[in-house]
Design a protein around this motif. Structure first.
Motif, PDB file in Angstrom:
ATOM      1  N   SER A 176     -59.788  56.690  81.677  1.00 53.51           N
ATOM      2  CA  SER A 176     -60.681  55.519  82.386  1.00 53.51           C
ATOM      3  C   SER A 176     -60.589  55.974  83.738  1.00 53.51           C
ATOM      4  O   SER A 176     -61.452  55.285  84.377  1.00 53.51           O
ATOM      5  CB  SER A 176     -59.815  54.324  81.826  1.00 53.51           C
ATOM      6  OG  SER A 176     -59.829  54.015  80.457  1.00 53.51           O
ATOM      7  N   CYS A 177     -59.755  56.477  84.498  1.00 47.29           N
ATOM      8  CA  CYS A 177     -59.629  56.682  85.819  1.00 47.29           C
ATOM      9  C   CYS A 177     -59.964  57.858  86.337  1.00 47.29           C
ATOM     10  O   CYS A 177     -60.017  58.067  87.615  1.00 47.29           O
ATOM     11  CB  CYS A 177     -58.169  56.121  86.382  1.00 47.29           C
ATOM     12  SG  CYS A 177     -57.731  54.377  85.941  1.00 47.29           S
ATOM     13  N   GLY A 178     -60.216  58.719  85.442  1.00 45.84           N
ATOM     14  CA  GLY A 178     -60.580  60.030  85.843  1.00 45.84           C
ATOM     15  C   GLY A 178     -59.757  61.149  86.711  1.00 45.84           C
ATOM     16  O   GLY A 178     -59.910  61.853  87.412  1.00 45.84           O
ATOM     17  N   LEU A 179     -58.273  60.645  86.552  1.00 41.67           N
ATOM     18  CA  LEU A 179     -57.133  61.385  87.211  1.00 41.67           C
ATOM     19  C   LEU A 179     -56.415  62.371  86.513  1.00 41.67           C
ATOM     20  O   LEU A 179     -56.430  62.286  85.217  1.00 41.67           O
ATOM     21  CB  LEU A 179     -55.944  60.481  87.555  1.00 41.67           C
ATOM     22  CG  LEU A 179     -56.416  59.064  88.470  1.00 41.67           C
ATOM     23  CD1 LEU A 179     -55.232  58.427  88.648  1.00 41.67           C
ATOM     24  CD2 LEU A 179     -56.767  59.606  89.721  1.00 41.67           C
ATOM     25  N   ASN A 180     -56.214  63.406  87.090  1.00 46.40           N
ATOM     26  CA  ASN A 180     -55.316  64.665  86.470  1.00 46.40           C
ATOM     27  C   ASN A 180     -54.526  65.344  87.497  1.00 46.40           C
ATOM     28  O   ASN A 180     -54.454  64.999  88.796  1.00 46.40           O
ATOM     29  CB  ASN A 180     -56.444  65.502  85.779  1.00 46.40           C
ATOM     30  CG  ASN A 180     -57.534  65.902  86.641  1.00 46.40           C
ATOM     31  OD1 ASN A 180     -57.126  66.370  87.848  1.00 46.40           O
ATOM     32  ND2 ASN A 180     -58.424  66.128  86.290  1.00 46.40           N
ATOM     33  N   LYS A 181     -53.920  66.328  87.093  1.00 51.36           N
ATOM     34  CA  LYS A 181     -53.143  67.047  88.159  1.00 51.36           C
ATOM     35  C   LYS A 181     -53.854  67.702  89.298  1.00 51.36           C
ATOM     36  O   LYS A 181     -53.252  67.593  90.489  1.00 51.36           O
ATOM     37  CB  LYS A 181     -52.287  68.195  87.308  1.00 51.36           C
ATOM     38  CG  LYS A 181     -52.840  69.157  86.826  1.00 51.36           C
ATOM     39  CD  LYS A 181     -52.208  70.192  86.080  1.00 51.36           C
ATOM     40  CE  LYS A 181     -52.865  71.366  85.471  1.00 51.36           C
ATOM     41  NZ  LYS A 181     -52.045  72.251  84.378  1.00 51.36           N
ATOM     42  N   ARG A 196     -53.212  56.862  95.866  1.00 52.72           N
ATOM     43  CA  ARG A 196     -52.533  55.611  95.958  1.00 52.72           C
ATOM     44  C   ARG A 196     -52.990  54.876  94.680  1.00 52.72           C
ATOM     45  O   ARG A 196     -53.794  54.506  94.401  1.00 52.72           O
ATOM     46  CB  ARG A 196     -52.615  54.934  97.165  1.00 52.72           C
ATOM     47  CG  ARG A 196     -51.957  55.548  98.413  1.00 52.72           C
ATOM     48  CD  ARG A 196     -52.421  54.681  99.760  1.00 52.72           C
ATOM     49  NE  ARG A 196     -51.635  53.343  99.443  1.00 52.72           N
ATOM     50  CZ  ARG A 196     -50.481  53.053  99.578  1.00 52.72           C
ATOM     51  NH1 ARG A 196     -49.647  53.748  99.903  1.00 52.72           N
ATOM     52  NH2 ARG A 196     -50.223  51.640  99.489  1.00 52.72           N
ATOM     53  N   VAL A 197     -51.708  54.527  93.863  1.00 53.29           N
ATOM     54  CA  VAL A 197     -51.863  53.966  92.603  1.00 53.29           C
ATOM     55  C   VAL A 197     -51.045  52.722  92.527  1.00 53.29           C
ATOM     56  O   VAL A 197     -49.818  52.912  92.936  1.00 53.29           O
ATOM     57  CB  VAL A 197     -51.739  55.007  91.524  1.00 53.29           C
ATOM     58  CG1 VAL A 197     -51.800  54.157  90.119  1.00 53.29           C
ATOM     59  CG2 VAL A 197     -52.451  56.151  91.564  1.00 53.29           C
ATOM     60  N   ALA A 209     -45.774  63.389  88.232  1.00 52.14           N
ATOM     61  CA  ALA A 209     -45.604  64.657  88.009  1.00 52.14           C
ATOM     62  C   ALA A 209     -46.916  65.435  88.532  1.00 52.14           C
ATOM     63  O   ALA A 209     -47.030  66.395  88.652  1.00 52.14           O
ATOM     64  CB  ALA A 209     -45.754  64.811  86.545  1.00 52.14           C
ATOM     65  N   TRP A 210     -48.256  64.474  88.788  1.00 46.83           N
ATOM     66  CA  TRP A 210     -49.246  64.900  89.409  1.00 46.83           C
ATOM     67  C   TRP A 210     -49.612  64.845  90.822  1.00 46.83           C
ATOM     68  O   TRP A 210     -50.537  65.238  91.291  1.00 46.83           O
ATOM     69  CB  TRP A 210     -50.451  64.342  88.528  1.00 46.83           C
ATOM     70  CG  TRP A 210     -50.593  64.592  87.178  1.00 46.83           C
ATOM     71  CD1 TRP A 210     -50.100  65.738  86.481  1.00 46.83           C
ATOM     72  CD2 TRP A 210     -51.409  63.894  86.168  1.00 46.83           C
ATOM     73  NE1 TRP A 210     -50.319  65.762  85.008  1.00 46.83           N
ATOM     74  CE2 TRP A 210     -51.216  64.470  85.160  1.00 46.83           C
ATOM     75  CE3 TRP A 210     -51.921  62.792  85.956  1.00 46.83           C
ATOM     76  CZ2 TRP A 210     -51.601  64.096  83.815  1.00 46.83           C
ATOM     77  CZ3 TRP A 210     -52.730  62.220  85.038  1.00 46.83           C
ATOM     78  CH2 TRP A 210     -52.436  63.059  83.674  1.00 46.83           C
ATOM     79  N   GLY A 211     -48.282  64.473  91.305  1.00 44.87           N
ATOM     80  CA  GLY A 211     -48.433  64.225  92.781  1.00 44.87           C
ATOM     81  C   GLY A 211     -49.124  62.607  93.461  1.00 44.87           C
ATOM     82  O   GLY A 211     -49.183  63.105  94.780  1.00 44.87           O
ATOM     83  N   ALA A 212     -49.122  61.786  92.771  1.00 44.99           N
ATOM     84  CA  ALA A 212     -49.566  60.652  93.344  1.00 44.99           C
ATOM     85  C   ALA A 212     -48.626  59.770  94.041  1.00 44.99           C
ATOM     86  O   ALA A 212     -47.481  59.883  93.755  1.00 44.99           O
ATOM     87  CB  ALA A 212     -50.519  59.732  92.041  1.00 44.99           C
ATOM     88  N   SER A 214     -35.595  55.039  89.700  1.00 47.01           N
ATOM     89  CA  SER A 214     -34.983  56.322  89.035  1.00 47.01           C
ATOM     90  C   SER A 214     -36.115  57.290  88.625  1.00 47.01           C
ATOM     91  O   SER A 214     -35.725  58.489  88.251  1.00 47.01           O
ATOM     92  CB  SER A 214     -33.787  56.057  88.181  1.00 47.01           C
ATOM     93  OG  SER A 214     -34.601  55.335  87.029  1.00 47.01           O
ATOM     94  N   ILE A 215     -37.073  56.692  88.051  1.00 47.99           N
ATOM     95  CA  ILE A 215     -38.104  57.679  87.584  1.00 47.99           C
ATOM     96  C   ILE A 215     -39.361  57.700  88.568  1.00 47.99           C
ATOM     97  O   ILE A 215     -40.270  58.562  88.273  1.00 47.99           O
ATOM     98  CB  ILE A 215     -38.710  56.942  86.435  1.00 47.99           C
ATOM     99  CG1 ILE A 215     -39.345  55.558  86.487  1.00 47.99           C
ATOM    100  CG2 ILE A 215     -37.676  56.895  84.949  1.00 47.99           C
ATOM    101  CD1 ILE A 215     -40.079  54.746  85.344  1.00 47.99           C
ATOM    102  N   GLY A 216     -39.146  57.672  89.746  1.00 49.68           N
ATOM    103  CA  GLY A 216     -39.828  58.223  90.677  1.00 49.68           C
ATOM    104  C   GLY A 216     -40.832  57.289  91.634  1.00 49.68           C
ATOM    105  O   GLY A 216     -41.598  57.746  92.512  1.00 49.68           O
TER     106      GLY A 216
END
Length: 401
Positions: free
Chosen positions: A197-202, A209-210, A229-232, A248-250
């Motif tokens: 839907s958003c066209g995001l990937n690594k 910014r999400v 994991a993808w750097g956002a 704790s999960i980032g």
């Protein structure tokens, strides 16, 4: 006399050859059988089922549920070691989406009303392959696998389940079955939102910014980990008691929606490239205020009227109403310089392969709130129905590692 002796001799030879041929065929069939149709098609298994839609009282333990069989050459039968309860299971128990899901089960409408019962819920599965269809190439009996089963199929709250080989993946070796059962449905839903839907990937995520609204549930915690994991850069909206978990999960920034009006709190932040909304309702208005206009920014929501419209209006009228609603929203947001998307779960073994690599690299980890035994499935439904999840609710079907 000569003819009689000759016939007996030839018959003996034929009998010997036919016996050898029969033995060879039997050996061949015994090898093929384990990859084709179920050798237990006349047996039963324990399962939690519903015989009608309603509240928790409709859940029934059935010790004589029909054993699943392979009907298509790309299917596999899995011995279920663990599954989990998702909000969609509670909604399906109540009858939500039944019109659309029954159309998927019976597109030609040849079955009688109520033919979906007894219905087994449970979308996640982690277990061991017991049997493979003839066209299954990537799995064999004994493989430990995980996957998410589409809502129109019988679910995993049972001893065995049948699903497509395209919908499962090899279970990450670092995870137990309990841990693995917490991830497929929510990570694939998050994957559908972020990637489809958003066209995001690594490659595209670094620097983005999400904003995640409703970040402490299963999909929210999975989305945070995928994005990190993808750097956002991730801003998560949840209640204060979930802050420790979310950090704790980032998550880079955490907003307590109970502390003050959410729109007031977000005014002090930079605008976002993506908003993923797991809550719906009034939060849609945030898309126009806090997304970067005319930059390809996207608002995506998991809360859509698609199934509700079909349940209320019927398939034809419901789809027409849904199409009009979506078109109006897309045009409204596009005029303001942002994209508007609805998110739908999509089962995918290949996507799970990639998610499994992230698990292997310890970039995604299970977030489990509570584990229930197979006998306590109704209690698990009660817990999920109350909302305010802090991770996943898992069911241990078979005691195993």
């Amino acid at each position: 006399m000569f003819n009689i002796v000759r016939w007996n001799f030839i018959s003996g030879v034929k009998t010997h050859r036919l016996g050898a041929l029969k033995q060879a065929v039997q050996q061949r069939c015994s090898r093929v059988r384990q990859f084709s149709s179920s050798f237990r098609r006349n047996t039963v298994m324990p399962a939690w089922v519903i015989d009608k839609y309603g509240g928790n009282e409709v859940l029934r333990f059935n010790s004589n549920m029909t054993f699943p069989v392979i009907n298509y050459p790309n299917e596999v039968i899995i011995k279920v070691h663990a599954t989990s309860i998702n909000p969609i299971d509670v909604n399906m128990r109540n009858g939500y989406g039944s019109a659309s899901l029954n159309m998927s089960r019976d597109p030609l409408n040849v079955k009688t009303s109520g033919s979906e019962f007894p219905l087994v819920l449970g979308r996640d599965v982690s277990g061991v392959v017991m049997e493979c269809g003839l066209n299954v190439r990537y799995f064999k009996p004994g493989d430990q696998v995980w996957g998410a089963i589409p809502p129109w199929k019988q679910g995993a709250l049972a001893e065995f389940v049948v699903t497509s080989g395209n919908e499962i993946s090899m279970k990450p070796k670092s995870l137990s079955h309990i841990e693995a059962a917490s991830l497929p449905y929510v990570t694939l839903t998050a994957w559908a939102a972020l990637v489809n839907s958003c066209g995001l990937n690594k490659e595209k995520c670094p620097g983005k910014r999400v904003l995640l609204i409703g970040a402490s549930g299963g999909v929210g915690t999975a989305a945070i980990q995928l994005l990190k994991a993808w750097g956002a850069h991730v801003t998560a909206v949840c209640s204060e008691d979930a802050f420790t978990l979310i950090k704790s999960i980032g998550a880079d920034d955490v907003v307590d929606y109970k502390a003050a009006q959410l729109s007031e709190q977000l005014k002090s932040r930079e605008l976002f490239d993506v908003i993923l909304d797991n809550v719906g309702g009034a939060t849609e208005a945030l898309a126009l205020q806090f997304l970067k206009p005319w930059s390809g920014a996207t608002y995506a929501t998991l809360v859509t009227p698609f199934l509700y419209n079909n349940d209320r209006l019927g398939i034809a009228d419901g789809m027409m109403r849904t199409g009009v609603t979506l078109s109006c929203k897309v045009v409204k947001h596009l005029c303001k310089g942002v994209h508007y998307r609805w998110v739908f779960f999509s089962p995918s073994g290949p996507s799970l392969d990639e998610i499994g690599e992230l698990v292997k690299d310890v970039k995604i980890r299970p977030v489990i709130e509570e584990i229930f035994s197979f006998s306590d499935v109704p209690k698990a439904f009660n817990k999920v129905e109350k909302g305010h999840a802090r991770g996943k609710t898992v069911i241990s079907v078979t005691e195993s590692k």
